[in-house]
Design a protein around this motif. Sequence first.
Motif, PDB file in Angstrom:
ATOM      1  N   ALA A  67       0.803  -1.235   0.000  1.00 20.98           N
ATOM      2  CA  ALA A  67       0.000   0.000   0.000  1.00 20.98           C
ATOM      3  C   ALA A  67       0.832   1.278   0.000  1.00 20.98           C
ATOM      4  O   ALA A  67       0.294   2.360   0.220  1.00 20.98           O
ATOM      5  N   SER A  68       2.146   1.177  -0.271  1.00 20.07           N
ATOM      6  CA  SER A  68       2.991   2.370  -0.271  1.00 20.07           C
ATOM      7  C   SER A  68       3.506   2.754  -1.651  1.00 20.07           C
ATOM      8  O   SER A  68       3.975   3.883  -1.828  1.00 20.07           O
ATOM      9  N   PHE A  69       3.412   1.858  -2.628  1.00 22.78           N
ATOM     10  CA  PHE A  69       3.998   2.155  -3.933  1.00 22.78           C
ATOM     11  C   PHE A  69       2.973   2.450  -5.015  1.00 22.78           C
ATOM     12  O   PHE A  69       3.263   3.199  -5.937  1.00 22.78           O
ATOM     13  N   TYR A  70       1.759   1.901  -4.894  1.00 25.18           N
ATOM     14  CA  TYR A  70       0.695   2.366  -5.786  1.00 25.18           C
ATOM     15  C   TYR A  70       0.397   3.853  -5.528  1.00 25.18           C
ATOM     16  O   TYR A  70       0.230   4.621  -6.487  1.00 25.18           O
ATOM     17  N   PRO A  71       0.336   4.293  -4.252  1.00 24.86           N
ATOM     18  CA  PRO A  71       0.163   5.737  -4.019  1.00 24.86           C
ATOM     19  C   PRO A  71       1.314   6.565  -4.591  1.00 24.86           C
ATOM     20  O   PRO A  71       1.092   7.678  -5.069  1.00 24.86           O
ATOM     21  N   MET A  72       2.547   6.022  -4.529  1.00 24.22           N
ATOM     22  CA  MET A  72       3.676   6.745  -5.113  1.00 24.22           C
ATOM     23  C   MET A  72       3.501   6.898  -6.619  1.00 24.22           C
ATOM     24  O   MET A  72       3.747   7.972  -7.182  1.00 24.22           O
TER      25      MET A  72
END
Length: 393
Positions: A67-72
């Motif tokens: 859940a930290s790299f799709y937002p990036m």
Amino acid sequence: MKQDGQTIDGSQRVQSIDSLRGLAILGIFLVNMPDFHSPFLHINPLEWWRDNPDRIFYILVDLFAQASFYPMFAFLFGFGAVILAKRAQDRNQSFPLVFSRRLVVLLVIGCVHAFFIWHGDILINYALFGFFFLLFYRMSGITLLWLGSLLFAIPALLFSLLMMLIYFTIPDEAVIPTNFEMVKASIEAYQLGTFMEIFQQRFVEWYMVNNLGNGIILFFSIFPLFLIGAGFAKLKWLEKTKEHQRKLAMIAVVCLVIGSLLKASPYIANYNYFTVSLQDMIGGPVISIFYITAIVLLLQNKSIAKIVSLLANVGRLSMSNYLLQSIIGTLLFYSYGFGLYDKISFTTGVVLVVVIYFLQLVLSTIWLKYYRIGPVEYIWRFATYGTRPMMKK
């Protein structure tokens, strides 16, 4: 002197954005790999991977990547849209028209990816949500930041409060179960099924994530990051890093503290829908902002910049590499390839990610010696603008 400074800042901005894209591709691959080789969508991971080192590696990936790299990627999508708007203005082109063409092509690519390669596609969502961006792109940087932050925080907090209410009033409903019926269906389809059976299972799993109810949640998880990324671009916070260094450092520290606590909540408390919602809906995006600001600040150090810049070539071919990961993943594990679905450990999956990503890094570097952009990027650009040279002169 001023002209020289502007040139250096511009090149640093491009390098940092490409490096961030390259890091995002690695993080996304780590998160996607369990879904390539296991019925991840239908299990409680802590129950499924009980033994070390699988359990340890799962927790590490969950804490640092989930859940930290799709937002990036969403942040960078909004950031890139502002750059595209500026270029369209400089060329006397209509940004809404150019951007809409790009989104339509992206939607087509996403549909091919989702329905014929792998159900976990993100491109369809980015394409559809991108049309809403046209309503906001003219706003100032500060307005975009505030609006994006509010659109992110308010729905996420309300949803987490709902999950908390369920957890304290009906605790059994907050337990994350393993759906053995769906596990069996996934294994039968992907490990042994025909292409049509895989297609049907792929659509079922795509719809489980992308139905109307989840679609609203996905919108408020992704679209606000478009606006925040656009705000950063308009304020030139990543372009003029030295000028905004103190501000970026403060954002990085606050996001690290808050994000780390929320990301760790399933392991500090109980692993259930409430703590996972805190982890994924709030903690993940907050940590992504930490990654973005921290890496841009670290790039000011020349030694670190040399190491991190290795990711830039993967980032310049981000869509090609993202799709290639899905093609390799499904060929390795689905029945029309090597049929290894549900036959490898979580740890083996992590090792495969490292090996495949390293190969992507090498191949991307070689490709860019001869070509300006990646093959999928070229198709995207050609469909948007028409004929453009692909090879370097």
